[in-house]
Motif scaffolding. Structure first.
Motif, PDB file in Angstrom:
ATOM      1  N   LEU A 583       0.801  -1.223   0.000  1.00 28.45           N
ATOM      2  CA  LEU A 583       0.000   0.000   0.000  1.00 28.45           C
ATOM      3  C   LEU A 583       0.842   1.285   0.000  1.00 28.45           C
ATOM      4  O   LEU A 583       0.551   2.220  -0.769  1.00 28.45           O
ATOM      5  CB  LEU A 583      -0.946   0.001   1.200  1.00 28.45           C
ATOM      6  N   PRO A 584       1.880   1.420   0.829  1.00 28.39           N
ATOM      7  CA  PRO A 584       2.656   2.659   0.790  1.00 28.39           C
ATOM      8  C   PRO A 584       3.269   2.934  -0.576  1.00 28.39           C
ATOM      9  O   PRO A 584       3.323   4.088  -1.019  1.00 28.39           O
ATOM     10  CB  PRO A 584       3.739   2.435   1.858  1.00 28.39           C
ATOM     11  N   LEU A 585       3.735   1.880  -1.249  1.00 27.53           N
ATOM     12  CA  LEU A 585       4.292   2.071  -2.590  1.00 27.53           C
ATOM     13  C   LEU A 585       3.188   2.418  -3.580  1.00 27.53           C
ATOM     14  O   LEU A 585       3.366   3.308  -4.435  1.00 27.53           O
ATOM     15  CB  LEU A 585       5.034   0.812  -3.037  1.00 27.53           C
ATOM     16  N   TYR A 586       2.041   1.763  -3.465  1.00 29.17           N
ATOM     17  CA  TYR A 586       0.933   2.046  -4.393  1.00 29.17           C
ATOM     18  C   TYR A 586       0.501   3.514  -4.278  1.00 29.17           C
ATOM     19  O   TYR A 586       0.316   4.197  -5.292  1.00 29.17           O
ATOM     20  CB  TYR A 586      -0.242   1.119  -4.100  1.00 29.17           C
ATOM     21  N   THR A 587       0.322   4.020  -3.071  1.00 28.67           N
ATOM     22  CA  THR A 587      -0.095   5.419  -2.926  1.00 28.67           C
ATOM     23  C   THR A 587       1.013   6.373  -3.364  1.00 28.67           C
ATOM     24  O   THR A 587       0.731   7.468  -3.851  1.00 28.67           O
ATOM     25  CB  THR A 587      -0.503   5.723  -1.477  1.00 28.67           C
TER      26      THR A 587
END
Length: 980
Positions: A583-587
């Protein structure tokens, strides 16, 4: 243009003369400047129709070494004064106030004491305390020992070793554990070889022990005189009222003009320098060398030069399509651009920095050559006019935006003008940028203007430093050994009389710390000053819903000074555990990759030209009644000048619905940048990371957050970065992100718009055709994990200090006991933890608080020299609470702080966002009012009851971040050792 007439609200006290009045329409304010007739002290006032009044007094403070005298003086001045002779009136006033901000700052060449409040009586109270602290402090030797530096014996044994203690000493040990802090201080040391900026004004832990109390007193006499001060105010207080108090409470006591404290320009280098030094890395894995190049530019007081430098920095570094940032991001010589890239105009003379992190020491010369080659190309070929205009667009947007969501808006304005005011420059030029922008708009019509700036300020400028900061895994151990040997040498020289004096000071300080302060001498507000009704955010007007295809729209008509704000709120899908970790990379990659027919560089330039930035973030709350359930959304946020709202919405639509994941090299660059940012956050956010780890099994949301964030998230990103080293691995990662994106696009979503009324009408018209063709699917929403593990662990890093946390399971926010748990944290902090952990233990901070999302009550310490002793103090605070009656006055002090936070003003856009999200997560006005009423009816018995019920020893979970050298100690405490 300055006005000759002075409005009555700006009329001066007889002790002051008015120098000028300037209208600042874009800030919705009027600036007035005054000079004290006797001392020459300046008063700069921004009059605004704003009830949040702000005050600061600042002094030029120019240390001649790195012993931390300015920083320690800032701390010690707040430890008691002539009118308020109590220990620590600063922290005591935090408890007796409805302030919206209280603090003090030490910069490289100034020290400031600011506060803000919306309550008139509270403002008067704080003004009296601050003026007395600044001009008539006690500066007691024991306060210097507590806040700055002292020697103590490690035990009561006759042959006990010496140790250093002091709040600032440990604060700076923590600060200088950060690679970025070491980078910044080291590059300034060589860019400024002969002036005050050569020194670490906060204090170098290796040199702080050399400072004496007499040195502190001499520095105060030299620097803390009205002649060396500037008073700055903001809000709707009248100038006459403010100056009457300045005069009566401080300035009337001075009848002279002190010798001015003057800076000077740096002596210029005639040839570049190359410097190689070491730092202690967070881990020993992967390339971790930093290469930074720094240039000394012109005077920060030269308005034209300052704007030209910022224009140049923006052209080179504004976004990923800017030539220098593009070269740094795509270079195989390092993992990411340095976190220090850009212009720094906070000193007498400006600097420009750029570089790479995640490199190897042997790449230093090649990195330098790459940077110089990029600059040479820009100087030769120039840049497109549209790219330069996009930078000016960013200037205009930042000038127009009304802030106030983190710092008070007025304080932001005053701090922006403070350095120019102290550098004998014109602060109006910072607040009124239109003339400078108009000048630049004319100059950039010449295609050689920017290339000539590159040539003049950088390529032809020999005052340049190339700094290589390489990792040294043994540096911390050698540093500790050196400190121990210095203390042993001091110990060997002590006479019996010296030893007795040290023990006597230790005992005297302990007695002083344990004394109950006579708070009757301090002013205060009471709960009678607290509004009974919950704040009706944006008048609590009902949002207007209309149907744009399937997407609800909420709109707020707010005075945003010509800005348009928008959010797309998307329900979080049922991500798998692996997707949750990503999630942190996706956002992060949102709006950083290409979309449709545009690659990422083209999209970045469009963003700079029409927006104030686009980003995606995760928003989540535990439900009000169930710790095992939560609501979560992905929020696509952005802002634009109102005349760009149509282009802005088209860009957002393309970025979200046509995002590409085929630029795999770019994904690798963004992963490296994200890893570096999170690794660099440990020394600044260690207490929050430790609390998150300790409370991760106490709610479903806490468990979820630790899967993708916190210390486990940092470790996962390190592993992910190491595994994504080949094109094949990056391609597989890109496919994972693309699959996540398709899930996101299949979820229900809604729109939030905030702008002036006429702009909202136009924005809805722009949105209709875009959203009419967007449909949502029926993907499953997020399901929440459960965790029941018992946490007792230590994360070992290269930090020089500890961050300790202990957590107990509690309740969600809608539970009847939540208000009492909110107040319990302040009771324990004020009554025991502040004294035990900060004053006696030497940590920079410590306390306790209830967290509704993790459904936990959590203790913490920040930049702490101790470990086992602090954990024992957490437990001892409960013994203290149960050993004596809790006075009603202590509860009132805590409640004042809670209400100050609940009622803190925000920007017009911020208030609307807050209102929307409160309703999104089921926090209605009626719920907020019920919380308020419950807080106002709390009794001391309620506080003691919830402490007994929830904070039971067998329920405690513990997590600490500790130095590598503490491995044996944490093992002895039975902790599981974790490593990043």
């Amino acid at each position: 243009m300055a006005s000759k007439s002075v409005p009555s609200a700006l009329s001066a006290h007889d002790a002051f003369e008015c120098l000028r009045v300037v209208e600042l329409p874009h800030l919705q304010a009027t600036f007035a400047e005054y000079r004290h007739r006797v001392t020459g002290a300046r008063h700069l006032h921004l009059a605004a129709d704003n009830p949040e009044n702000v005050f600061l007094v600042a002094f030029k403070t120019m240390p001649e070494d790195s012993r931390g005298v300015a920083h320690i003086l800032e701390h010690t001045a707040l430890c008691g004064s002539e009118k308020y002779p109590v220990r620590d009136p600063f922290f005591l006033m935090i408890r007796r106030s409805l302030n919206t901000f209280m603090n003090a700052f030490t910069a490289s060449d100034w020290t400031a004491y600011p506060f803000a409040s919306t309550n008139k009586q509270d403002f008067d109270n704080l003004l009296s305390v601050y003026l007395d602290a600044a001009f008539f402090p006690h500066l007691d030797a024991l306060d210097f020992a507590q806040e700055g530096i002292r020697r103590e014996f490690a035990s009561a044994d006759d042959d006990a070793a010496l140790v250093y203690k002091g709040v600032v000493f440990n604060e700076m040990k923590g600060a200088m554990s950060s690679a970025y802090s070491v980078l910044y201080e080291t590059v300034n040391q060589f860019l400024f070889p002969t002036t005050t900026y050569h020194n670490n004004s906060g204090g170098d832990p290796a040199h702080i022990p050399d400072l004496t109390h007499d040195d502190l007193l001499a520095f105060h006499r030299r620097h803390y005189h009205p002649s060396n001060a500037v008073f700055m105010t903001f809000g709707d207080e009248s100038v006459l009222s403010l100056q009457t108090r300045f005069q009566a409470q401080a300035l009337a006591r001075f009848d002279d003009v002190a010798t001015p404290v003057l800076g000077r320009d740096e002596k210029r280098l005639v040839a570049p320098l190359c410097v190689d030094t070491a730092y202690a890395p967070e881990s020993v894995e992967g390339p971790q060398t930093h290469h930074v190049m720094g240039w000394l530019l012109g005077s920060a007081s030269d308005t034209d030069a300052r704007f030209e430098a910022h224009l140049l920095s923006g052209v080179l570094l504004e976004n990923s399509a800017s030539p220098l940032r593009a070269a740094l991001e795509t270079s195989a010589l390092g993992q990411a651009p340095s976190g220090l890239c850009g212009v720094d105009d906070n000193s007498r003379e400006m600097t420009f920095l750029c570089g790479l992190e995640g490199s190897e020491p042997e790449h230093a010369a090649t990195v330098e050559a790459m940077i110089l080659a990029t600059l040479t190309q820009v100087a030769r070929d120039g840049v497109p006019l549209a790219d330069v205009e996009a930078v000016l667009h960013q200037f205009e947007l930042s000038q127009r935006e009304i802030g106030g969501d983190s710092y008070p808006y007025g304080l932001q304005l005053l701090l922006n003008g403070l350095s120019p005011a102290l550098q004998e420059a014109d602060p109006v030029a910072v607040w009124q940028v239109e003339p400078a922008l108009a000048r630049l708009r004319e100059l950039i019509k010449d295609p050689r203007f920017v290339p000539n700036l590159v040539q003049k300020l950088l390529l032809d400028n020999p005052h340049r430093v190339r700094l290589t900061l390489r990792p040294d895994a043994h540096l911390s151990a050698r540093r500790d050994a050196l400190e121990a040997s210095q203390l042993a040498a001091e110990r060997a020289q002590l006479t019996p009389a010296d030893c007795a004096a040290i023990r006597e000071q230790t005992e005297a300080l302990l007695r002083r710390q344990n004394e109950a302060p006579n708070t009757d001498v301090l002013p205060k507000v009471t709960l009678a000053d607290v509004p009974v009704q919950a704040k009706a955010l944006t008048d609590e007007r009902a949002p207007v819903f209309s149907t744009l295809a399937e997407h609800p729209l909420t709109r707020y008509a707010q005075g945003t000074n010509g800005l348009y704000y928008q959010q797309i709120v998307i329900d979080l899908p049922a991500f798998s555990p692996r997707q949750t970790q990503l999630l942190p990379l996706y956002t992060t990659v949102f709006a950083e990759l290409g979309a449709g027919s545009h690659d990422y560089k083209a999209l970045q330039q469009r963003q700079s030209a029409v927006t104030g930035g686009l980003r995606m973030s995760l928003s989540a709350r535990t439900t009000r009644t169930n710790a095992e359930q939560a609501q979560a959304h992905l929020i696509v946020s952005g802002k634009a000048l109102s005349y760009n709202q149509d282009a802005f919405q088209q860009l957002v639509d393309e970025s979200l619905f046509a995002q590409r994941f085929d630029e795999t090299a770019r994904i690798g660059e963004l992963l490296a940048q994200l890893k570096g940012r999170l690794e660099g956050s440990i020394t600044g956010q260690g207490h929050a990371l430790a609390m998150g780890a300790a409370s991760r099994s106490m709610s479903a949301l806490a468990a979820f957050q630790q899967r993708h964030g916190g210390l486990f998230g940092i470790r996962f990103l390190r592993e992910l970065h190491a595994s994504a080293a080949t094109p094949e691995a990056l391609n597989a990662l890109a496919q994972e992100l693309a699959a996540m994106h398709q899930l996101v696009l299949s979820m229900p979503r809604q729109l939030l718009m905030i702008a002036e009324p006429e702009v909202l009408t136009q924005a809805i018209e722009s949105a209709q055709p875009l959203w009419a063709m967007r449909r949502t699917g029926s993907a499953e929403p997020m399901t929440w994990p459960t965790a029941s593990e018992r946490v007792n662990e230590a994360w070992l890093t290269q930090t020089q200090v500890h961050f300790c946390a202990r957590a107990y399971p509690a309740v969600p926010s809608g539970h009847a006991d939540a208000p009492a748990l909110m107040a319990l944290g302040g009771i324990l902090r004020n009554g025991f933890l502040h004294r035990a952990i900060r004053e006696q233990g030497g940590a920079y901070g410590g306390g306790a608080s209830y967290d509704a999302n993790s459904c936990a009550f959590r203790f913490f310490s920040y930049r702490d020299p101790r470990l086992a002793e602090t954990l024992a103090d957490f437990d001892a605070s409960l013994d203290w609470l149960h050993s004596q009656p809790l006075p009603a006055s202590a509860l009132e002090e805590v409640l004042l702080g809670l209400f100050a936070d609940l009622d803190k003003p925000m920007s017009p856009a911020g208030e609307a966002r807050q209102d929307f999200h409160q309703q999104l997560y089921g926090r209605r006005l009626a719920d907020r009012q019920a919380l308020r009423e419950k807080l106002l009816t709390l009794t001391p018995e309620d506080i003691v009851r919830v402490a007994r019920e929830y904070l039971q020893p067998e329920l405690a979970h513990t997590a600490v971040i500790a130095p590598m050298a503490a491995a044996e100690q944490v093992a002895a405490l039975g902790m599981t050792i974790q490593k990043l």
